[in-house]
Design an enzyme around this catalytic site. Sequence first.
Site, PDB file in Angstrom:
ATOM      1  N   SER A 139       0.809  -1.219   0.000  1.00  0.00           N
ATOM      2  CA  SER A 139       0.000   0.000   0.000  1.00  0.00           C
ATOM      3  C   SER A 139       0.846   1.276   0.000  1.00  0.00           C
ATOM      4  CB  SER A 139      -0.981   0.005   1.177  1.00  0.00           C
ATOM      5  OG  SER A 139      -0.312  -0.185   2.398  1.00  0.00           O
ATOM      6  N   LYS A 195      -4.642  -3.966   1.996  1.00  0.00           N
ATOM      7  CA  LYS A 195      -5.623  -3.648   0.959  1.00  0.00           C
ATOM      8  C   LYS A 195      -6.639  -2.622   1.450  1.00  0.00           C
ATOM      9  CE  LYS A 195      -3.973  -6.276  -2.270  1.00  0.00           C
ATOM     10  NZ  LYS A 195      -3.310  -5.660  -3.442  1.00  0.00           N
TER      11      LYS A 195
END
Length: 393
Positions: A240, A283
């Site tokens: 990320s 996520k």
Amino acid sequence: MDMATTATPTMHIATTKPCISATRKVFKSSFAVMGTESRGSSCTRLSSSYHISSKLPLSQSLTSTPRKFERIVTKAMSEASELKPLPGLPIDLRGKRAFIAGIADDNGYGWAIAKSLAAAGAEILVGTWVPALNIFETSLRRGKFDESRVLPDGSLMEITKVYPLDAVYDTPEDVPEDVKSNKRYAGSSKWTVKEVAESVKEDFGTIDILVHSLANGPEVSKSLLETSRYGYLTAISASSYSFISLLKHFVPIINPGGATISLTYIASERIIPGYGGGMSSAKAALESDTQVLAFEAGRKHKVRVNTISAGPLRSRAAKAIGFIDMMIDYSSENAPLQKELSAEEVGNAAAFLASPLASAITGAVVYVDNGLNAMGVGVDSPVFENLDIPKSS
């Protein structure tokens, strides 16, 4: 939907075939048809400008036959007149340049996105993880990916340049000595995010599309309760924060109106047992960051930021998790569309999001998973065996 009958085209994708010379590129325009069949098309010969030339006649009679699960296929044809306006609603990325971070083979979503962008006319640049760079470039050079490089018009996708990249490191100062001296990194230079962005600027000036196809969780097979701090933070960093870093360093060279796309997974918002090691958290962070970055990049640079929540794919990377076949079977049994998801479907969605047709879409999580995200229960459970639940015929 009955796909056995003749279908009229519903969307056209503009494509381009660059013929590279020492000083400029000459583009030949064509368009691809989204549908199961095209009628009465007059096709011309198209060629590729990649290392291997490919000229294939495309005049064919295309028919469709009944199948249990029908897959939307991209077809392509070349217009006899280059001056004739493109019919329908075109996805036209001619003159656009895309950088796709995270391609190391021809088997994942990153590769499929590159192909769809190329089919729509974009020039393709690739960032490949440094330890995989030599194998990837050798495979390209020896033609091992040629079958996978075939575009809808029969030509081969061209990758203009491959850059070494390790998106875990932002600058050279961030790289530990043990990594610098690691033999897997020997022979490569300028592979941190900042350096790659600078190299792309030096080589090409600007880009229009940035794709983040990166993820890594060293403890993905562990439950969250068993995940170490190192494993958790590594998953966040590689999966990320790497997107934040890429956008931070690339956004100065993304042309106004440009687009960025990342890849996420439904584990960000639903419990997926077996998808551990902090990857579900990574996520979720990526999706939250997508919204914030859409605001910041939109206001400051007029750049759009979206993420695609893709369903399970039997890629080499996914196989490392260990239960990908189970997830694919589960999706086929429980999703509204009972079929196996193809990488091309995710690639085509990315091409749309990168195109002017999506000019008002930003900060969005776009689900490309046959509708599995909409389900509240698994309808294959024995609990529902007495219900009349429809199935694909």
